[in-house]
Design an enzyme around this catalytic site. Structure first.
Site, PDB file in Angstrom:
ATOM      1  N   ASP A  77      27.394 -40.772 -19.803  1.00  0.00           N
ATOM      2  CA  ASP A  77      27.520 -39.802 -18.715  1.00  0.00           C
ATOM      3  C   ASP A  77      28.541 -38.715 -19.041  1.00  0.00           C
ATOM      4  O   ASP A  77      29.307 -38.824 -20.000  1.00  0.00           O
ATOM      5  CB  ASP A  77      27.916 -40.513 -17.397  1.00  0.00           C
ATOM      6  CG  ASP A  77      28.968 -41.592 -17.592  1.00  0.00           C
ATOM      7  OD1 ASP A  77      29.719 -41.503 -18.580  1.00  0.00           O
ATOM      8  OD2 ASP A  77      29.052 -42.508 -16.766  1.00  0.00           O
ATOM      9  N   ASN A 148      32.714 -50.080  -7.393  1.00  0.00           N
ATOM     10  CA  ASN A 148      31.610 -50.116  -6.426  1.00  0.00           C
ATOM     11  C   ASN A 148      30.304 -50.608  -7.063  1.00  0.00           C
ATOM     12  O   ASN A 148      29.240 -50.480  -6.472  1.00  0.00           O
ATOM     13  CB  ASN A 148      31.405 -48.734  -5.801  1.00  0.00           C
ATOM     14  CG  ASN A 148      31.015 -47.685  -6.840  1.00  0.00           C
ATOM     15  OD1 ASN A 148      30.988 -47.956  -8.037  1.00  0.00           O
ATOM     16  ND2 ASN A 148      30.709 -46.483  -6.380  1.00  0.00           N
ATOM     17  N   HIS A 150      29.007 -49.468  -9.950  1.00  0.00           N
ATOM     18  CA  HIS A 150      28.245 -48.519 -10.765  1.00  0.00           C
ATOM     19  C   HIS A 150      28.313 -48.899 -12.242  1.00  0.00           C
ATOM     20  O   HIS A 150      29.289 -49.481 -12.703  1.00  0.00           O
ATOM     21  CB  HIS A 150      28.669 -47.053 -10.521  1.00  0.00           C
ATOM     22  CG  HIS A 150      29.999 -46.630 -11.060  1.00  0.00           C
ATOM     23  ND1 HIS A 150      30.757 -45.635 -10.472  1.00  0.00           N
ATOM     24  CD2 HIS A 150      30.710 -47.020 -12.143  1.00  0.00           C
ATOM     25  CE1 HIS A 150      31.860 -45.436 -11.178  1.00  0.00           C
ATOM     26  NE2 HIS A 150      31.851 -46.267 -12.205  1.00  0.00           N
ATOM     27  N   GLU A 155      25.547 -44.764  -9.144  1.00  0.00           N
ATOM     28  CA  GLU A 155      26.273 -45.197  -7.955  1.00  0.00           C
ATOM     29  C   GLU A 155      25.371 -46.051  -7.069  1.00  0.00           C
ATOM     30  O   GLU A 155      24.146 -46.063  -7.263  1.00  0.00           O
ATOM     31  CB  GLU A 155      26.736 -43.952  -7.168  1.00  0.00           C
ATOM     32  CG  GLU A 155      27.595 -42.978  -7.980  1.00  0.00           C
ATOM     33  CD  GLU A 155      29.022 -43.478  -8.210  1.00  0.00           C
ATOM     34  OE1 GLU A 155      29.275 -44.693  -8.190  1.00  0.00           O
ATOM     35  OE2 GLU A 155      29.905 -42.609  -8.429  1.00  0.00           O
TER      36      GLU A 155
HETATM   37  C1  F6R Z   1      32.245 -44.274 -17.968  1.00  0.00           C
HETATM   38  C2  F6R Z   1      31.376 -44.906 -17.018  1.00  0.00           C
HETATM   39  C3  F6R Z   1      31.873 -45.704 -15.862  1.00  0.00           C
HETATM   40  C4  F6R Z   1      33.075 -46.589 -16.185  1.00  0.00           C
HETATM   41  C5  F6R Z   1      33.548 -47.336 -14.949  1.00  0.00           C
HETATM   42  C6  F6R Z   1      34.777 -48.185 -15.225  1.00  0.00           C
HETATM   43  O1  F6R Z   1      31.493 -43.590 -18.956  1.00  0.00           O
HETATM   44  O2  F6R Z   1      30.229 -44.741 -17.158  1.00  0.00           O
HETATM   45  O3  F6R Z   1      30.809 -46.502 -15.375  1.00  0.00           O
HETATM   46  O4  F6R Z   1      32.712 -47.502 -17.172  1.00  0.00           O
HETATM   47  O5  F6R Z   1      33.850 -46.421 -13.925  1.00  0.00           O
HETATM   48  O6  F6R Z   1      35.848 -47.353 -15.520  1.00  0.00           O
HETATM   49  P1  F6R Z   1      37.184 -47.949 -16.163  1.00  0.00           P
HETATM   50  O7  F6R Z   1      36.815 -48.466 -17.493  1.00  0.00           O
HETATM   51  O8  F6R Z   1      38.119 -46.792 -16.259  1.00  0.00           O
HETATM   52  O9  F6R Z   1      37.647 -49.035 -15.230  1.00  0.00           O
END
Ligand code: F6R
Length: 257
Positions: A77, A148, A150, A155
């Site tokens: 992403d 959440n 995702h 989401e």
């Molecule tokens: C990042 C992504 C998100 C993160 C998730 C966890 O490219 O796609 O899904 O993996 O928000 O974020 P962290 O690792 O910072 O807890």
């Protein structure tokens, strides 16, 4: 008819052990494919979770001469609405945290663009899917887990069949990114994300989650009926997914981090 999905195999380990294990798996794949004259396609994540893996891959390149010439990478992403090269863009993150450290040439590093005009959104997303397909599909996808539920920026509400598209970031996701951007108002409202189906098409998926703050969502991912309320639950149907998590994330031990 009730369909029972296989559970996600869980490996309890520290973040460092997880990073070394996943980096070793990637290194073995890269070497085996090179010996066979073939390439490897990696699916990559940003955020805090994969940093240990990227540090270890950098070390393997420097100290053990692991050659990434046969690797093509696709990121999950990218924020939308940031100028190219913005310090908070995921393109910049990847260059600084991994690509430069392992000598991966820009033409082998794919990340959705952060500054596509709305009239080009659909074409850009379709092109990203085409590039993945033309590369032969993703061999190994690294995933973190949002609080959440995702995965990528899929989401809650994201469907099992979703593909790369423009998404609205959920309020908790923007709050979690506020530190990076200075304040929540500066966090982009949208992103381009691979879809759930794009992620599930990867041949191997390695999901990582650390810290007590992830305990509740890890529990839900492992036990809730698969649904778009918690997109990570869709991983339960995947034939080769593994969860690497520490005691805090698995059992809620220790304080939130
Ligand atoms: C990042 C992504 C998100 C993160 C998730 C966890 O490219 O796609 O899904 O993996 O928000 O974020 P962290 O690792 O910072 O807890």
């Amino acid at each position: 008819m009730t369909v029972t999905l296989p559970p996600i195999p869980q490996l309890e380990c520290s973040p460092l052990e997880a990073a070394r294990t996943v980096a070793r798996e990637i290194a073995e794949l890269v070497r085996a494919r090179r010996a066979a004259g073939r390439g490897v396609v990696l699916g990559l994540a940003t955020g805090r979770t994969p940093l240990g893996i990227y540090a270890e891959l950098g070390r393997l390149h420097r100290e053990e001469r692991l050659d990434f010439a046969n690797v093509t990478a696709f990121n999950l992403d990218e924020y939308l609405g940031l100028r190219a090269g913005h310090p908070r863009s995921y393109r910049r993150y990847m260059r600084e945290r991994l690509f430069d450290a392992i000598g991966l040439p820009p033409e082998q590093c794919h990340i959705p663009s952060s500054d596509v005009a709305p009239s080009q959104w659909e074409a850009h997303c379709r092109e990203y899917e085409r590039l993945i397909a033309d590369a032969g599909g993703i061999d190994l996808q690294i995933l973190g887990l949002g609080r959440n539920g995702h995965i990528g920026f899929n989401e809650p509400g994201s469907g099992r069949d979703s593909r790369t598209r423009v998404v609205e970031l959920a309020p908790p996701t923007r709050v979690d990114a506020a530190g990076e951007f200075g304040s929540v108002e500066h966090v982009p409202e949208r992103a381009i994300s691979m879809g759930v189906a794009t992620i599930l098409a990867a041949r191997r998926i390695r999901l990582l989650a650390f810290g007590a703050a992830k305990h509740e969502i890890v529990t839900r991912t492992l036990t809730a009926p698969p649904s778009s309320d918690t997109p990570a639950t869709f991983l339960r149907g995947h034939p080769d997914v593994r969860l690497y998590a520490d005691a805090a994330a698995l059992r809620g031990e220790g304080s939130p981090s």
